[in-house]
Write a protein that holds these residues in place. Structure first.
Motif, PDB file in Angstrom:
ATOM      1  N   TRP A 122      79.324  64.322  37.729  1.00 11.82           N
ATOM      2  CA  TRP A 122      78.388  64.049  36.582  1.00 11.82           C
ATOM      3  C   TRP A 122      78.782  62.693  36.026  1.00 11.82           C
ATOM      4  O   TRP A 122      77.859  61.836  35.708  1.00 11.82           O
ATOM      5  CB  TRP A 122      78.694  65.143  35.440  1.00 11.82           C
ATOM      6  CG  TRP A 122      78.067  64.820  34.151  1.00 11.82           C
ATOM      7  CD1 TRP A 122      76.743  64.576  34.036  1.00 11.82           C
ATOM      8  CD2 TRP A 122      78.596  64.245  33.123  1.00 11.82           C
ATOM      9  NE1 TRP A 122      76.306  64.261  32.540  1.00 11.82           N
ATOM     10  CE2 TRP A 122      77.665  64.197  32.108  1.00 11.82           C
ATOM     11  CE3 TRP A 122      79.740  64.340  32.358  1.00 11.82           C
ATOM     12  CZ2 TRP A 122      77.955  64.020  30.605  1.00 11.82           C
ATOM     13  CZ3 TRP A 122      80.166  63.947  31.086  1.00 11.82           C
ATOM     14  CH2 TRP A 122      79.155  63.672  30.462  1.00 11.82           C
TER      15      TRP A 122
ATOM     16  N   SER B  63      73.947  61.295  33.519  1.00  7.37           N
ATOM     17  CA  SER B  63      72.323  61.436  33.251  1.00  7.37           C
ATOM     18  C   SER B  63      71.977  62.539  33.460  1.00  7.37           C
ATOM     19  O   SER B  63      71.422  63.166  34.441  1.00  7.37           O
ATOM     20  CB  SER B  63      71.464  60.198  33.904  1.00  7.37           C
ATOM     21  OG  SER B  63      71.788  60.507  35.395  1.00  7.37           O
TER      22      SER B  63
ATOM     23  N   LEU C 165      68.656  72.445  33.423  1.00 13.25           N
ATOM     24  CA  LEU C 165      69.038  71.189  33.275  1.00 13.25           C
ATOM     25  C   LEU C 165      68.289  70.330  34.283  1.00 13.25           C
ATOM     26  O   LEU C 165      67.688  70.532  35.269  1.00 13.25           O
ATOM     27  CB  LEU C 165      70.615  71.038  34.211  1.00 13.25           C
ATOM     28  CG  LEU C 165      71.674  71.907  33.373  1.00 13.25           C
ATOM     29  CD1 LEU C 165      72.930  72.256  34.260  1.00 13.25           C
ATOM     30  CD2 LEU C 165      71.893  71.220  31.936  1.00 13.25           C
ATOM     31  N   GLU C 166      68.073  68.963  33.851  1.00 15.25           N
ATOM     32  CA  GLU C 166      67.172  67.719  34.301  1.00 15.25           C
ATOM     33  C   GLU C 166      68.126  66.423  34.328  1.00 15.25           C
ATOM     34  O   GLU C 166      68.761  66.431  33.364  1.00 15.25           O
ATOM     35  CB  GLU C 166      65.776  67.707  33.603  1.00 15.25           C
ATOM     36  CG  GLU C 166      64.902  69.017  33.902  1.00 15.25           C
ATOM     37  CD  GLU C 166      63.693  68.643  33.277  1.00 15.25           C
ATOM     38  OE1 GLU C 166      63.523  67.585  32.563  1.00 15.25           O
ATOM     39  OE2 GLU C 166      62.563  69.333  33.672  1.00 15.25           O
ATOM     40  N   GLY C 167      67.731  65.827  35.354  1.00 16.22           N
ATOM     41  CA  GLY C 167      68.326  64.471  35.512  1.00 16.22           C
ATOM     42  C   GLY C 167      68.824  64.373  36.870  1.00 16.22           C
ATOM     43  O   GLY C 167      69.280  65.118  37.672  1.00 16.22           O
TER      44      GLY C 167
ATOM     45  N   THR D 196      70.193  66.008  31.019  1.00 16.01           N
ATOM     46  CA  THR D 196      69.586  66.548  29.812  1.00 16.01           C
ATOM     47  C   THR D 196      69.212  68.082  29.963  1.00 16.01           C
ATOM     48  O   THR D 196      69.034  68.638  30.984  1.00 16.01           O
ATOM     49  CB  THR D 196      68.165  65.874  29.554  1.00 16.01           C
ATOM     50  OG1 THR D 196      67.324  66.206  30.548  1.00 16.01           O
ATOM     51  CG2 THR D 196      68.293  64.407  29.431  1.00 16.01           C
ATOM     52  N   LEU D 197      69.179  68.684  28.516  1.00 22.87           N
ATOM     53  CA  LEU D 197      69.095  70.220  28.689  1.00 22.87           C
ATOM     54  C   LEU D 197      67.586  70.349  28.214  1.00 22.87           C
ATOM     55  O   LEU D 197      66.992  70.032  27.448  1.00 22.87           O
ATOM     56  CB  LEU D 197      69.909  70.929  27.407  1.00 22.87           C
ATOM     57  CG  LEU D 197      69.730  72.464  27.422  1.00 22.87           C
ATOM     58  CD1 LEU D 197      70.258  72.923  28.809  1.00 22.87           C
ATOM     59  CD2 LEU D 197      70.852  72.986  26.463  1.00 22.87           C
ATOM     60  N   ASP D 198      66.742  70.967  29.281  1.00 25.46           N
ATOM     61  CA  ASP D 198      65.597  71.357  29.196  1.00 25.46           C
ATOM     62  C   ASP D 198      65.144  72.676  28.508  1.00 25.46           C
ATOM     63  O   ASP D 198      65.313  73.651  29.054  1.00 25.46           O
ATOM     64  CB  ASP D 198      64.761  71.221  30.517  1.00 25.46           C
ATOM     65  CG  ASP D 198      62.991  71.059  30.192  1.00 25.46           C
ATOM     66  OD1 ASP D 198      62.678  70.929  29.183  1.00 25.46           O
ATOM     67  OD2 ASP D 198      62.377  71.521  31.268  1.00 25.46           O
TER      68      ASP D 198
END
Length: 406
Positions: free
Chosen positions: A246, A252, A191-193, A254-256
């Motif tokens: 969240w 914000s 997970l990123e953000g 995103t799934l990396d």
């Protein structure tokens, strides 16, 4: 005649000063208290003299060889890379930052290892007491084999198994979408953000709220007899806490997904072969000892508890979970503390397979700076602090579950 008899029975007059003065205690070598004080003073003086001799001799030898002392080197540029960094780190950072990264790596493998070893060891310990002959024999063989194979050999075995027998990135196993297993380690989606930090904060707040609810629920049950549904409340808080974080951060996230690019994967989260081998070795080795601790704790509970609970119609798994294990914890916790400490200290063997724990990082540091004594002191202080923290927490928990005598 009468007056003379009365005077004969009267006690001799004492002075007021003599009545207030207690007899002085003379120092006598035959007095055990005097000897105890003298022995302690002599022992303390001998220890102080030995410490003074060692310190002065060390400082003299360092001065003769023009070797610098002190911890000023921690502020100098490290100049070497670290393979796994839980926090941001570059070779341009200081030695102090590098040692902090090594300590975090040690704590990471220790915490995860303690949790997994506890779960696996508990299951194996219960399996040893199973009425199923096959399960009891398999778990017994597991315990006897894993406890008697040195941990260092197990680390070499798991590291060779991962790096030598697993395929390369191009032929990596793909058991699930986005999950790849190769000789470069395990790749999983990440997970990123900006929402990730807020979600972790929400999870931490939820855990604290669960602890308070558990305490309040026990007090409420003692006062009213009504049971608070802590399990359902805990699940709700664990889901709600990260969700609120969240939403509060603007959603914000995103799934990396990991992707194969060239000769290796990019993106996602990586579980390196060194970390995987170290974690597997520590968990499997320590779980064998924890299994024996759990088995002995369960056997310490009187068989009458099993029979009484069974007479109420409870099934064996419920008897174990609701009646036996809570009583066995009072026997299990003290030796379990020793196993947690052993796992943490055994993580120093990570240097043998290249995992950058605090021992590995400090070894590199002292090879570059020559500050051997300071480096050893840093390692000693780190393990001492972590071990004392584990001991304090486990002792607190042991006192909390202990029977209160009246």
């Amino acid at each position: 005649m009468t007056n003379s008899n009365n005077n004969a029975h009267q006690p001799a007059p004492r002075s007021s000063a003599g009545a207030q003065l207690a007899p002085k205690r003379r120092l006598n070598w035959n007095d055990p208290g005097v000897r105890a004080v003298v022995y302690q003073v002599v022992a303390l003086a001998a220890v102080a003299l030995a410490v003074w001799f060692l310190v002065s001799n060390t400082l003299h030898n360092l001065a003769v060889r023009n070797i610098a002392t002190g911890f000023g080197f921690l502020n100098r540029e490290a100049g070497f890379a670290i393979g796994e960094t839980p926090v941001a780190y570059t070779p341009a950072d200081t030695y102090g930052r590098a040692i902090w990264v090594g300590l975090l790596n040690t704590l990471r493998v220790a915490v995860i290892g303690i949790v997994l070893a506890t779960l696996l060891g508990t299951l194996i310990g219960i399996g040893r007491l199973s009425k199923n002959w096959l399960i009891a024999k398999i778990t017994s063989i597991y315990v006897e084999v894993m406890r008697n194979v040195p941990l260092l050999l197990q680390l070499f075995f798991w590291y060779a198994l991962i790096t030598e027998n697993m395929p390369g990135p191009r032929q990596a196993h793909n058991p699930l979408p986005g999950v790849f297993i190769s000789n470069r380690g395990l790749k999983v989606p990440g997970l990123e953000g900006n929402s990730l930090d807020w979600m972790l904060i929400g999870l931490a707040v939820a855990i604290v709220a669960i602890l308070f609810l558990g305490h309040w629920g026990r007090k409420r049950q003692e006062a009213t007899g009504r049971v608070f549904p802590l399990g359902r409340a805990a699940i709700g808080l664990i889901v709600l806490g990260p969700l609120v974080g969240w939403l509060a951060s603007g959603a914000s996230l995103t799934l990396d997904m990991p992707e194969l690019k060239g000769f290796n994967f990019s993106g996602g989260l990586t579980l390196s072969p060194e970390f995987a081998a170290l974690l597997a070795g520590l968990v499997i080795y320590t779980s064998a000892f924890i299994a024996e601790v759990v088995r002995s704790g369960i056997q310490a509970v009187n068989n009458g508890q099993w029979e009484a609970a069974g007479s109420l119609g409870l099934r064996r798994p419920l008897v174990l979970r609701l009646v036996v294990l809570p009583q066995a914890l009072r026997v299990i916790i003290p030796p379990m503390t020793s196993q947690y400490l052993n796992l943490t200290k055994n993580s120093s063997l990570a240097v043998a397979i290249g995992y950058p724990d605090i021992v590995s990082v400090v070894n590199t540091t002292l090879n570059q700076t020559g500050q051997a004594i300071e480096g050893i002191l840093i390692i000693m202080a780190a393990y001492l602090t972590v071990s004392l923290s584990i001991s304090i927490f486990m002792n607190w928990y042991n006192k909390r579950i202990a029977l209160v005598e009246r």
